[in-house]
Structure formats: structure tokens, C-alpha cells
Design a protein around this motif. Structure first.
Motif, PDB file in Angstrom:
ATOM      1  N   SER A 180      50.834  25.714  38.352  1.00  0.00           N
ATOM      2  CA  SER A 180      52.202  25.215  38.169  1.00  0.00           C
ATOM      3  C   SER A 180      53.149  25.911  39.128  1.00  0.00           C
ATOM      4  CB  SER A 180      52.679  25.448  36.736  1.00  0.00           C
ATOM      5  OG  SER A 180      51.800  24.873  35.809  1.00  0.00           O
ATOM      6  N   HIS A 181      54.165  25.197  39.519  1.00  0.00           N
ATOM      7  CA  HIS A 181      55.262  25.792  40.282  1.00  0.00           C
ATOM      8  C   HIS A 181      55.958  26.816  39.384  1.00  0.00           C
ATOM      9  CE1 HIS A 181      59.093  26.111  42.451  1.00  0.00           C
ATOM     10  NE2 HIS A 181      58.434  25.654  43.519  1.00  0.00           N
ATOM     11  N   PRO A 182      56.476  27.904  39.923  1.00  0.00           N
ATOM     12  CA  PRO A 182      57.130  28.916  39.062  1.00  0.00           C
ATOM     13  C   PRO A 182      58.225  28.353  38.166  1.00  0.00           C
ATOM     14  CG  PRO A 182      56.767  29.818  41.259  1.00  0.00           C
ATOM     15  CD  PRO A 182      56.379  28.369  41.323  1.00  0.00           C
ATOM     16  N   ASN A 183      58.929  27.298  38.624  1.00  0.00           N
ATOM     17  CA  ASN A 183      59.954  26.709  37.753  1.00  0.00           C
ATOM     18  C   ASN A 183      59.384  25.639  36.812  1.00  0.00           C
ATOM     19  OD1 ASN A 183      59.448  24.496  39.388  1.00  0.00           O
ATOM     20  ND2 ASN A 183      61.381  24.680  40.530  1.00  0.00           N
ATOM     21  N   ARG A 184      58.058  25.464  36.849  1.00  0.00           N
ATOM     22  CA  ARG A 184      57.324  24.559  35.965  1.00  0.00           C
ATOM     23  C   ARG A 184      57.748  23.092  36.118  1.00  0.00           C
ATOM     24  NH1 ARG A 184      54.482  27.719  32.432  1.00  0.00           N
ATOM     25  NH2 ARG A 184      55.238  29.841  32.142  1.00  0.00           N
ATOM     26  N   GLU A 185      58.312  22.759  37.252  1.00  0.00           N
ATOM     27  CA  GLU A 185      58.729  21.379  37.459  1.00  0.00           C
ATOM     28  C   GLU A 185      57.603  20.498  37.992  1.00  0.00           C
ATOM     29  OE1 GLU A 185      62.125  21.342  39.952  1.00  0.00           O
ATOM     30  OE2 GLU A 185      63.491  22.145  38.420  1.00  0.00           O
ATOM     31  N   SER A 186      56.550  21.098  38.498  1.00  0.00           N
ATOM     32  CA  SER A 186      55.440  20.311  39.045  1.00  0.00           C
ATOM     33  C   SER A 186      54.148  21.091  38.881  1.00  0.00           C
ATOM     34  CB  SER A 186      55.681  19.988  40.526  1.00  0.00           C
ATOM     35  OG  SER A 186      55.768  21.198  41.282  1.00  0.00           O
ATOM     36  N   THR A 187      53.035  20.343  38.866  1.00  0.00           N
ATOM     37  CA  THR A 187      51.709  20.955  38.748  1.00  0.00           C
ATOM     38  C   THR A 187      50.774  20.305  39.758  1.00  0.00           C
ATOM     39  OG1 THR A 187      51.000  19.379  37.065  1.00  0.00           O
ATOM     40  CG2 THR A 187      52.012  21.421  36.281  1.00  0.00           C
ATOM     41  N   ALA A 188      49.648  20.973  39.997  1.00  0.00           N
ATOM     42  CA  ALA A 188      48.582  20.448  40.855  1.00  0.00           C
ATOM     43  C   ALA A 188      47.259  20.935  40.298  1.00  0.00           C
ATOM     44  CB  ALA A 188      48.761  20.922  42.301  1.00  0.00           C
ATOM     45  N   GLY A 189      46.199  20.226  40.601  1.00  0.00           N
ATOM     46  CA  GLY A 189      44.894  20.596  40.093  1.00  0.00           C
ATOM     47  C   GLY A 189      44.357  21.869  40.728  1.00  0.00           C
ATOM     48  N   LEU A 190      43.557  22.611  39.966  1.00  0.00           N
ATOM     49  CA  LEU A 190      42.885  23.807  40.456  1.00  0.00           C
ATOM     50  C   LEU A 190      41.407  23.698  40.136  1.00  0.00           C
ATOM     51  CD1 LEU A 190      42.753  26.715  41.590  1.00  0.00           C
ATOM     52  CD2 LEU A 190      43.295  27.530  39.273  1.00  0.00           C
ATOM     53  N   THR A 191      40.575  23.834  41.150  1.00  0.00           N
ATOM     54  CA  THR A 191      39.120  23.775  41.012  1.00  0.00           C
ATOM     55  C   THR A 191      38.544  25.097  41.501  1.00  0.00           C
ATOM     56  OG1 THR A 191      39.121  21.393  41.388  1.00  0.00           O
ATOM     57  CG2 THR A 191      37.030  22.539  41.658  1.00  0.00           C
ATOM     58  N   VAL A 192      37.764  25.749  40.617  1.00  0.00           N
ATOM     59  CA  VAL A 192      37.157  27.037  40.949  1.00  0.00           C
ATOM     60  C   VAL A 192      35.642  26.880  40.901  1.00  0.00           C
ATOM     61  CG1 VAL A 192      37.048  29.491  40.401  1.00  0.00           C
ATOM     62  CG2 VAL A 192      39.131  28.182  39.887  1.00  0.00           C
ATOM     63  N   GLY A 193      34.952  27.316  41.953  1.00  0.00           N
ATOM     64  CA  GLY A 193      33.504  27.219  41.998  1.00  0.00           C
ATOM     65  C   GLY A 193      32.941  28.013  43.149  1.00  0.00           C
ATOM     66  N   ASP A 194      31.625  27.938  43.315  1.00  0.00           N
ATOM     67  CA  ASP A 194      31.035  28.602  44.466  1.00  0.00           C
ATOM     68  C   ASP A 194      31.129  27.683  45.681  1.00  0.00           C
ATOM     69  OD1 ASP A 194      28.998  26.702  44.202  1.00  0.00           O
ATOM     70  OD2 ASP A 194      27.726  28.050  43.045  1.00  0.00           O
ATOM     71  N   CYS A 195      30.797  28.214  46.857  1.00  0.00           N
ATOM     72  CA  CYS A 195      30.955  27.453  48.088  1.00  0.00           C
ATOM     73  C   CYS A 195      30.074  26.207  48.105  1.00  0.00           C
ATOM     74  CB  CYS A 195      30.638  28.344  49.295  1.00  0.00           C
ATOM     75  SG  CYS A 195      31.921  29.570  49.661  1.00  0.00           S
ATOM     76  N   THR A 196      28.895  26.302  47.520  1.00  0.00           N
ATOM     77  CA  THR A 196      27.989  25.152  47.504  1.00  0.00           C
ATOM     78  C   THR A 196      28.617  23.973  46.763  1.00  0.00           C
ATOM     79  OG1 THR A 196      26.079  26.637  47.560  1.00  0.00           O
ATOM     80  CG2 THR A 196      25.696  24.360  46.857  1.00  0.00           C
ATOM     81  N   ALA A 197      29.218  24.250  45.626  1.00  0.00           N
ATOM     82  CA  ALA A 197      29.847  23.178  44.850  1.00  0.00           C
ATOM     83  C   ALA A 197      31.090  22.652  45.544  1.00  0.00           C
ATOM     84  CB  ALA A 197      30.184  23.690  43.453  1.00  0.00           C
ATOM     85  N   LEU A 198      31.919  23.536  46.096  1.00  0.00           N
ATOM     86  CA  LEU A 198      33.166  23.088  46.710  1.00  0.00           C
ATOM     87  C   LEU A 198      32.909  22.236  47.947  1.00  0.00           C
ATOM     88  CD1 LEU A 198      35.412  26.280  46.379  1.00  0.00           C
ATOM     89  CD2 LEU A 198      35.204  24.330  44.829  1.00  0.00           C
ATOM     90  N   ARG A 199      31.857  22.536  48.705  1.00  0.00           N
ATOM     91  CA  ARG A 199      31.549  21.727  49.892  1.00  0.00           C
ATOM     92  C   ARG A 199      31.203  20.283  49.511  1.00  0.00           C
ATOM     93  NH1 ARG A 199      28.610  26.413  51.987  1.00  0.00           N
ATOM     94  NH2 ARG A 199      29.724  27.261  53.798  1.00  0.00           N
ATOM     95  N   LYS A 200      30.645  20.085  48.314  1.00  0.00           N
ATOM     96  CA  LYS A 200      30.283  18.724  47.890  1.00  0.00           C
ATOM     97  C   LYS A 200      31.484  17.927  47.387  1.00  0.00           C
ATOM     98  CE  LYS A 200      25.678  20.302  46.582  1.00  0.00           C
ATOM     99  NZ  LYS A 200      24.726  20.595  45.481  1.00  0.00           N
ATOM    100  N   LEU A 201      32.572  18.612  47.070  1.00  0.00           N
ATOM    101  CA  LEU A 201      33.753  17.949  46.548  1.00  0.00           C
ATOM    102  C   LEU A 201      34.821  17.715  47.604  1.00  0.00           C
ATOM    103  CD1 LEU A 201      34.148  19.903  43.185  1.00  0.00           C
ATOM    104  CD2 LEU A 201      33.103  17.665  43.531  1.00  0.00           C
ATOM    105  N   ALA A 202      34.749  18.408  48.732  1.00  0.00           N
ATOM    106  CA  ALA A 202      35.757  18.269  49.787  1.00  0.00           C
ATOM    107  C   ALA A 202      35.090  18.470  51.143  1.00  0.00           C
ATOM    108  CB  ALA A 202      36.898  19.263  49.583  1.00  0.00           C
TER     109      ALA A 202
END
Length: 796
Positions: free
Chosen positions: A518-540
């Protein structure tokens, strides 16, 4: 005597009114007697009328029981839901202190092939736990109560893989009070290791509100409304048609009554009495069929639903309206049929001045229905929360279907009236239709409604199906399962990668943790994806990755979404890990590269912030989920079940759902098959009425047929004339029904924002209609042969 004295003398007295009412009741009683004691022919006519009306009444009673069935389902769902007033959780305001009556529970619902298996894992906190409905004690560790349907499945070879997943000892069956319906797959399993935490809750009682259901998809409302109209309107038409069985012979009886002194109004009241007897007999048959059918309600499953016999109870108001509407409709139809009949002492004259049917009002009815569908109920079909009212949809569909039936008499009269010449059999058939086409079109009208409705439904489902397949093909759909928990855990993600990866059914495993920043003023949000490099390479589209790296992932096309991400997650700026009050701050590294995302199974890109496990401590995440995307190994039979078994070994409370084309194709194919079967059954039912009408007309012409044979007319010529006489109205009716069904289907697809993809889908239904022609002709040939004997010329 003055004029006022004359008016006073002419005014009716109470005695006159009493005599008039008594006379009416006497005439109705005569009609009832004539219908009940009309000999063998009368009872055959009554039996056919009772069968037709009875089947329609039974179907309408079942339909009027649906609200009561669903209401009882909702009550039982609420009765077995944990009480919301005592709904403790690890993140709740109250600490969830254990008591002698409290129970720990976790949702352990799963799927098996195309079926859903719901269930809870339980552990009692004390010696006197509150029991959920349907069981007499709390299951111990490794024990299970199961619904009768689930127990039967687990004991069969069909449920072998499911039995491996649900490795519990069966200790009893769940009673009816704990089940939504007899065919439901449901269980309660016991555990000794269940502890309050992520995904596990504590309750002190049962019977709170059930889980809040999502609003009905507007497309689903459209489909259900159209299906109800298509199923019920032909039944109503069939009841009206059945009420007119034996109309020709009834008119001859009324002529005999005129001969002995009855006036025209008396004959109409007697005809109303005969109609009342047939409808009363039909109501009795319908109630008997309904009482018998409700005994087997639990063994019939439609759209994954069944019902307990005790739930199949019509709503009192609907049942009363139905029981009143059937006799009223029967009397109204009988009197309406006499409007163009002059019953005289020496015979019956029909349509003495042949009057052409008026055309101007007939197309206005279906056009009004189509306009009501297209303009009166617009909504955003892509918004699941869009509000849509079923009443304009039902009204538009009913007007369209009934308008199609209004077109048929004019079409038959207009075309048959222009037919000239041809073989002798053709001339006999067309001349008969020119003189009296009403009986033929009445029988065909029920077929038209059923055919038009079935075509519209099949077009609707075909358009939805093809649109779904096209979307999946364009988005490179994976045949995969998604396995998730309700909490973030690196250990769980690692275990998913290892154990699900060893499953025979898995081609690959992509395990990550999903939450938001979230933005510090909580006016907007965005997705967060946490994983290892193998998984992240398959998603982006990540080319270089090491533990500790972070990325900002943009979509390929939606630039507005990218601006929103950059506004929330500023490189070098502080963001909050979550959108809760206790969300921890975190600084997005300024050197985080910007990359583009890959489309997932649902067709959308998982954008936002990507981080490896070395960049974020998962323990700082206040909320989130652990998600594993598992593409299936298509070469392994029952691949999804092997993956579900492996997931159950990790945690039975893991949630699993799928995006699969093959199962959806199979369901649409079975749905189309079911629609064709239902249309065929309706056509078969109406074919019986056509056969009755055909035999009745043959009996009316028995002397004429015998005379034609006596003058040398070959019997084959007469047989062919019967075929043409049946075929012409059915063929014309099928053409009108196909046109109306295609128009209705196109309107329904336009209503939900889909395109017409299969204009030729009407061919199977039209083929069934052609089979009806052949069937009616073949069955009517034996009585035709008997009526063409010389004995038919005898008279007294």
C-alpha cells in the motif's frame, strides 16, 4: 299499468336468481354425468385428457416446490454453520479462549473429478462440545462421519483415489438434518493436532448465518430464467391442448341435446361440466404422479442438486393458484372452442362463413417480446455484481414463444389455401387442411414452443461455450490446479514445491506468496508476489535474478494499471506490506528493474511488485496467501486427483480450484445432450396428443373413408394422405419454430454480450420433429386400416 309498474314486474326476484343458479348447477351436473358415463369411448377420451393434464400438473407442482426446497436447504446450511456470534479467530477482537463446549474447526472441502466434497475437520476443546447437526458425538482423531452418498462413493471402485485422500475410519452416517440434500458429499473428520492459528477457527455453537454467498452472476440469472420459461410454457400449452381432446365427438353429443330441447346456453354449460370432469380427473392424476415422484426426489440429481422428499412441498399460494387455474383454463378453452361452432338439433356447423385469419396483430406479439429482451433489461454482463431482474426476461421470452404459436395458424391457412393439384393423396390431405386446419395447428403448437425454446437454449449455451473457449485459447490457458492457503508461509511454499512436484499428476509447480503493498497514505495498492527466482521467472519476463532481488512488473497493454503501480510502489520509496493498520513499512529498492508480466491460466497478468525471499522477511507480512500453480501432466489418468491427494498430505485445509477446458467441454456437451433429450421427451409427449387428435379425426371420417374405398380408392392413397395431413402442419410449424428459436437465441446472446457462433444448431431438434411425423403416421395406420372396411357404411 304504468311504465314503472312494467319495469318493477320485469325485475328479477331472489326466487328467479335461485332458479337460475339451480338450473346452471343442474346443467353442469349433466355435463359431469355425460363425461363420467359416456361408455368406452368416453373413458378413453377421459383417460387421455387426464394423462395430458395430469403430467402437466405434476410438472407444475414440482416447479412450485422449488422455493420450498431451496428455503429448507438454506436453513440446513445455516444450522451447520459455526455461530457468528461466537466466531473466534486468531485475528479477531477476542482471543478465542477455549471452553468446555467450544470446538476448533477447519474447512477441508475438496473436489473429486467433477464433484464437490464439502467437509470440516473438528477437535473438541472440552468434555461437552457443541455438536454440529446430524451427528450424535464428536469424531475422534482419525475418525469420520460421512453422508450416505459419500460413504457409498468411498466404498466403490469409482472412489478409490478419494478414499486414499480421506484416510479416516468411518464411524457413522450424517443424518438428514446435517445435509443439504440426499446426494450431497459431506463429512466431519476428527483431528488431535488441530490448533488455533491460520486457517483454523474456534466456535462455541452451531447455527449462525451461513457464509455470505456471492451475488448471482447476471448471465446465470438469464440462463435460469430462460430455462424455466422453456420448460414450463410447453406444459401450459399442452394442458390447454389436452383439454380439447374429443372436441368433435362432444359437439355431436351437444347436437343430440339440442334435438331433445336444450338451448345453446344449456349446451355450453353442459360442455363446461364435461371439461370440469376431465380437468378434475387430470388434477387427481397429477397429484398422484406428484406424490409418487416426490418419493424419488433424492435419487434424481439435476444441476448438482437433489432434494429430500419432505422438502418437495409446493408453496400453498402457488399450489392453490394451480389447482384453481387448471379447471378454469379447461372450461375457458372448451367454451373458446365453441365460439365458432353452431350446434343445431340436426348437426354441427363449423365456420359457416369461412373467414380468413387476421395477420396484423400476430407478428406484433413476438416482436414485442424481442424488443422487451433487447431494450428493457440492459446490464453489464461482465460485472458479476450487476443487478438484473428476471421478470422482463421471462415476459419477453413468454411473449416470443406464444407469439410464435399465434403465427402458425395464419401460416398454415395462407400456404395450404394456395396448394393446388398433385397426386390424389396430396389433394385429399390439402383439401382436409383447407377445410379444417385448426385441430392440426393446435396439436403442433406444443411442438413449436418446445422446439423454439430448445433451439434458443442451445444457441445460448453454444455461444457462451465458444466465447469461453476462444478466450482461453487466446490467453494460452494451462490445464492446471491452483493450491492455496489463507496465510503466508515460506515453509509451506517450499513444501508445496517439493511434495506437489513429486506427484504423478504435476508437470510443474510454481509456489509463491501473494499479498499487497500500500501507498503510505493508503490511497492505492498494488500486488506483491514473493517467491524464489525459479518461480518468478515463470510469472514474468525476468532475465537476470538472484536471491534478494526485487522487480516492478507491468502489464503489456493496460497502461492505466501500470501508472497505478508506479504511483503505489515508487522505487526508493516506502510502501506498507499489506493494507491493514499493523502493516509493516518496507522500502522498495531504487535499482529494481521494470519488466513485463506473463499471462496466467485465467488470462490476466499478475502485475505489481515481485520480490525474492531474500528481499522480504515473510514474517513481516500481516496477511496474504500461499499459492501454488500446478500445471497438469496430461498423460497421467486422473492427474488432478493425484495432486489433490498430495495436497491433502500437506494440509487437508488447503484450498484447491481448477481452470480446465476438458471438464468444461464435457459439461457443456452433457448439457446440450440433456437439452436435446428434454426436447425429445416433450416432443414425444405432444406426439401422443397429435396421435389422439389424428385418430379422432379418422373416426369422424370413418364413413367417408369407407365410401372412398368402396368407390375404388386404394388404401395406400388414403395412408399417404394421412401422412401428408400430419406432415404439412408439422413442417410449417418447425420452420416457424426454427425462425422464432433462432431469433430468441440471438436476442438472449445479445442480452449477455455474446456472439452467435452456431446458426445450424437447430438441425438435431428439427430432426426429432421429423421423427414425430413418421411416428404419428405409423401408429395411426392400424386404426386407419380398420376404419376403411365396408362395414363402416352401415347405419341405423
Amino acid at each position: 299499468m304504468t311504465l314503472s309498474d312494467t319495469r318493477k314486474a320485469a325485475s328479477p326476484t331472489p326466487q328467479d336468481s335461485y332458479v337460475r343458479i339451480r338450473s346452471w348447477l343442474r346443467d353442469l351436473a349433466y355435463g359431469l354425468r355425460f363425461a363420467a358415463f359416456g361408455g368406452r369411448e368416453g373413458w378413453i377420451r377421459n383417460a387421455l385428457t387426464a394423462a395430458g393434464v395430469g403430467l402437466g400438473v405434476a410438472l407444475l407442482l414440482i416447479a412450485s416446490s422449488v422455493p420450498h426446497i431451496m428455503d429448507n436447504r438454506d436453513r440446513r446450511a445455516e444450522a451447520r454453520a459455526p455461530s457468528q456470534q461466537q466466531y473466534y479467530g486468531p485475528d479477531g477482537e477476542r482471543p478465542g479462549e477455549p471452553s468446555d463446549t467450544s470446538v476448533l474447526w477447519a474447512d477441508a472441502s475438496t473436489e473429486y473429478r467433477t464433484d464437490i466434497v464439502n467437509g470440516l475437520i473438528l477437535r473438541a476443546d472440552g468434555a461437552r462440545p457443541k455438536l454440529p447437526p446430524g451427528v450424535d458425538r464428536m469424531p475422534g482423531a482419525g475418525e469420520m462421519f460421512a453422508s450416505p452418498a459419500l460413504a457409498e462413493l468411498l466404498a466403490s471402485d469409482e472412489g478409490r483415489l478419494l478414499a486414499q485422500r480421506m484416510d479416516y475410519r468411518m464411524i457413522g452416517a450424517i443424518g438428514d438434518t446435517g445435509l443439504l440434500d440426499p446426494g450431497e458429499y459431506f463429512f466431519y473428520a476428527g483431528s488431535s493436532t488441530l490448533t488455533l492459528g491460520d486457517g483454523v477457527w474456534r466456535t462455541a455453537s452451531w447455527g449462525g448465518p451461513a457464509a455470505e454467498s456471492l451475488p448471482y452472476d447476471p448471465v446465470l440469472i438469464v440462463v435460469i430464467t430462460l430455462a424455466c420459461v422453456v420448460l414450463l410454457v410447453p406444459v401450459a400449452v399442452f394442458i390447454a391442448t389436452a383439454a380439447r381432446f374429443g372436441g368433435d365427438r362432444r359437439d355431436r353429443r351437444l347436437a343430440a341435446l339440442r334435438l331433445v330441447g336444450a338451448d345453446a346456453w344449456t349446451t355450453r354449460r353442459i360442455a363446461a361440466g364435461e371439461a370440469l370432469f376431465g380437468s378434475a380427473l387430470g388434477l387427481t392424476v397429477g397429484l398422484a404422479v406428484f406424490a409418487l415422484a416426490r418419493l424419488f426426489a433424492g435419487s434424481v440429481r439435476v444441476w448438482e442438486l437433489s432434494a429430500f422428499p419432505a422438502d418437495v412441498v409446493p408453496l400453498p399460494r402457488l399450489a392453490a393458484a394451480l389447482l384453481l387455474a387448471v379447471p378454469v383454463t379447461s372450461v375457458a378453452v372448451s367454451l373458446f372452442a365453441l365460439r365458432s361452432v353452431v350446434v343445431e338439433p340436426l348437426g354441427v356447423v363449423r365456420n359457416t362463413a369461412l373467414r380468413r385469419r387476421r395477420f396484423w396483430w400476430r407478428p406484433l406479439v413476438p416482436l414485442a417480446g424481442l424488443l422487451l429482451l433487447l431494450n428493457g433489461n440492459t446490464f453489464n454482463s461482465r460485472d458479476p455484481s450487476a443487478e438484473v431482474s428476471p421478470f422482463p426476461i421471462a415476459a419477453g421470452a413468454i411473449l416470443t414463444l406464444l407469439g410464435i404459436t399465434a403465427m402458425l395458424p395464419w401460416v398454415v391457412e395462407a400456404l395450404v389455401g394456395r396448394l393446388r393439384g398433385g397426386p390424389l393423396s396430396w389433394q385429399l390431405a390439402t383439401r382436409r387442411l383447407q377445410l379444417s386446419s385448426g385441430a392440426a395447428t393446435r396439436a403442433v403448437s406444443g411442438i413449436m414452443v418446445a422446439v423454439a425454446g430448445a433451439i434458443a437454449l442451445q444457441m445460448l449455451f453454444a455461444g457462451m461455450h465458444d466465447s469461453f473457449n476462444r478466450t482461453l485459447f487466446e490467453n494460452r490457458v494451462w490445464d492446471q490446479l491452483n493450491v492455496s492457503s489463507e496465510y503466508p508461509s515460506k515453509a509451506l511454499a517450499d513444501r508445496m514445491t517439493e511434495e506437489l512436484g513429486r506427484s504423478r499428476g504435476a508437470k510443474d509447480v510454481i509456489a509463491t506468496i501473494r499479498t499487497v503493498v500500500s501507498h503510505p497514505n493508503r490511497e492505492s495498492t498494488a500486488g506483491l508476489t514473493v517467491g524464489d527466482c525459479t518461480a518468478l521467472r515463470k510469472l514474468a519476463e525476468i532475465t537476470s535474478c538472484a536471491d534478494g532481488d526485487t522487480f516492478v512488473v507491468h502489464a503489456h497493454e493496460d497502461r492505466r494499471q501500470n501508472d497505478w503501480i508506479d504511483t503505489t510502489a515508487r522505487k526508493g520509496g516506502v510502501v506498507l506490506l499489506g493494507d491493514e493498520e499493523r502493516a509493516a513499512p518496507w522500502t522498495l529498492p531504487v535499482r529494481s528493474p521494470t519488466v513485463l508480466g506473463n499471462k496466467n491460466a485465467e488470462g490476466w497478468e499478475n502485475t505489481g511488485v515481485y520480490a525474492t525471499f531474500g528481499a522480504i522477511d515473510v514474517r513481516d507480512l500481516a496477511s496474504g496467501m500461499t499459492l501454488a500453480l500446478v500445471p497438469l501432466n496430461a498423460g497421467v489418468p486422473d492427474a488432478p486427483e493425484h495432486i489433490r491427494n498430495a495436497a491433502a498430505g500437506i494440509d487437508p485445509a488447503l484450498r484447491i480450484w481448477s481452470v480446465r477446458m476438458t471438464e468444461r467441454d464435457a459439461r457443456y456437451e452433457s448439457l446440450q445432450t440433456g437439452l436435446l433429450a428434454a426436447a425429445s421427451a416433450t416432443l414425444g409427449l405432444i406426439a401422443a396428443s397429435m396421435l389422439v387428435s389424428q385418430i379422432e379425426q379418422l373416426r369422424e371420417r370413418r364413413r367417408l373413408l369407407s365410401a372412398l374405398v368402396a368407390f375404388g380408392t386404394p388404401r395406400t392413397v388414403l395412408a399417404w394422405s394421412v401422412l401428408w395431413q400430419t406432415a404439412v402442419p408439422v413442417v410449417l410449424g418447425t420452420v416457424v419454430a426454427v425462425a422464432g428459436g433462432l431469433a430468441l437465441g440471438a436476442a438472449m446472446l445479445a442480452l449477455i454480450g455474446k456472439e452467435v457462433t452456431r446458426w445450424w444448431i437447430f438441425l438435431p431438434v428439427a430432426g426429432v420433429g421429423a421423427g414425430v411425423i413418421l411416428l404419428v403416421t405409423l401408429v395411426s395406420l392400424p386404426p386407419l386400416w380398420r376404419m376403411m372396411r365396408p362395414e363402416g357404411l352401415r347405419t341405423e
